[in-house]
Design a protein around this motif. Sequence first.
Motif, short mmCIF file in Angstrom:
data_model
loop_
_atom_site.label_atom_id
_atom_site.label_comp_id
_atom_site.label_asym_id
_atom_site.label_seq_id
_atom_site.Cartn_x
_atom_site.Cartn_y
_atom_site.Cartn_z
N LYS A 47 -20.24 104.80 -26.50
CA LYS A 47 -18.75 104.47 -26.45
C LYS A 47 -18.36 105.10 -25.21
O LYS A 47 -18.35 106.04 -24.77
CB LYS A 47 -18.06 105.29 -27.63
CG LYS A 47 -16.62 104.99 -27.60
CD LYS A 47 -15.96 105.77 -28.99
CE LYS A 47 -14.46 105.44 -28.93
NZ LYS A 47 -13.84 106.19 -30.04
N LEU A 49 -16.10 106.45 -22.20
CA LEU A 49 -15.29 107.76 -22.04
C LEU A 49 -13.80 106.92 -21.70
O LEU A 49 -13.86 106.16 -20.75
CB LEU A 49 -15.77 108.79 -21.09
CG LEU A 49 -16.90 109.44 -21.42
CD1 LEU A 49 -17.19 110.39 -20.41
CD2 LEU A 49 -16.47 110.30 -22.38
N PRO A 50 -12.91 107.52 -22.18
CA PRO A 50 -11.32 106.83 -21.94
C PRO A 50 -10.88 107.58 -20.44
O PRO A 50 -9.89 107.96 -20.26
CB PRO A 50 -10.63 107.43 -23.22
CG PRO A 50 -11.20 108.85 -23.28
CD PRO A 50 -12.69 108.54 -23.33
N ARG A 52 -10.92 106.51 -16.15
CA ARG A 52 -11.06 105.55 -14.83
C ARG A 52 -12.09 106.05 -13.89
O ARG A 52 -11.44 107.01 -13.37
CB ARG A 52 -9.73 105.09 -14.44
CG ARG A 52 -8.84 104.31 -15.80
CD ARG A 52 -7.53 104.22 -15.00
NE ARG A 52 -6.83 105.56 -14.76
CZ ARG A 52 -6.06 105.86 -13.91
NH1 ARG A 52 -5.12 104.89 -13.55
NH2 ARG A 52 -5.24 106.99 -13.74
N THR A 109 -14.08 103.34 -18.90
CA THR A 109 -13.15 102.38 -19.47
C THR A 109 -13.28 101.36 -18.18
O THR A 109 -12.90 100.07 -18.38
CB THR A 109 -11.89 102.68 -19.86
OG1 THR A 109 -11.27 103.59 -18.93
CG2 THR A 109 -12.13 103.48 -21.22
N ARG A 227 -3.59 115.44 -22.14
CA ARG A 227 -2.98 113.89 -22.77
C ARG A 227 -2.43 114.13 -24.05
O ARG A 227 -1.65 113.42 -24.40
CB ARG A 227 -4.36 113.08 -22.77
CG ARG A 227 -4.91 112.65 -21.44
CD ARG A 227 -6.12 111.82 -21.45
NE ARG A 227 -6.55 111.38 -20.31
CZ ARG A 227 -7.25 110.33 -19.92
NH1 ARG A 227 -7.30 109.45 -20.87
NH2 ARG A 227 -7.82 110.02 -18.54
#
Length: 234
Positions: A47, A49-50, A52, A109, A227
Amino acid sequence: MKLWSNRGQSNKNSLLLGFLCACLLLAGCASNVVVTPPETFPQPLIKPLPLRLGVYFPESFETYVYERPVKQTRKNKKNKKKKKKSKLKIDIGAAQTQMLRTVFDGMFTSVTEVSADALTQSSDQYDLLLVPEVLDFQFASPRVTKVNVYEIWIKYQFTLQAGDGAAIANWVLPVYGKTPTKFLKSKDAAVNLATRVALRDCGAAFITGFARVPEIRNWLVKDLAARNSLQPTR
């Protein structure tokens, strides 16, 4: 009565033998192996990682060529052994760059390739900026190891900073690849495959070890907390 002269035939044989030896000697003077990446490296089954990612591939990384003088011995006219130096070249620049592109695309992402100017500038276009580098490359042939395999060791260094330019981590990643030669047609093919095995090892080690680097783990925890604090409460 002899119908031809053995001396003439002997001279022809000597010339032919000399020509063949010269060809073999020239063929052994240098070896240039260009590691051909497969059409695609396996996409990481994880999955993303969120985050950039910005990545800077230095030219020295994209065009990296390992080059080593190889000592060979031959006999001169007086039957004395004389050492002659030749070169071995292994070009891994394109293959290792493609491998990392595939890994990064599966881990984050979004991925943006940037220029060297990004290293000294802050940006809101990415959360992390990564720079890979080859620190060391070692090669061993069956002649050295006395085992019927070719072996490759590569030592990578990765430098990671935040999008605002703050330093996060700098870590070293050693990788290894080998292959038996008995199933391959040539030394070049064996070296090619051994290097590709090492590159796959690099990809797997980067994926499993990225979040385990203490400085990166601490940054990820702080980033996640920041976040969450910005999310509106119900």
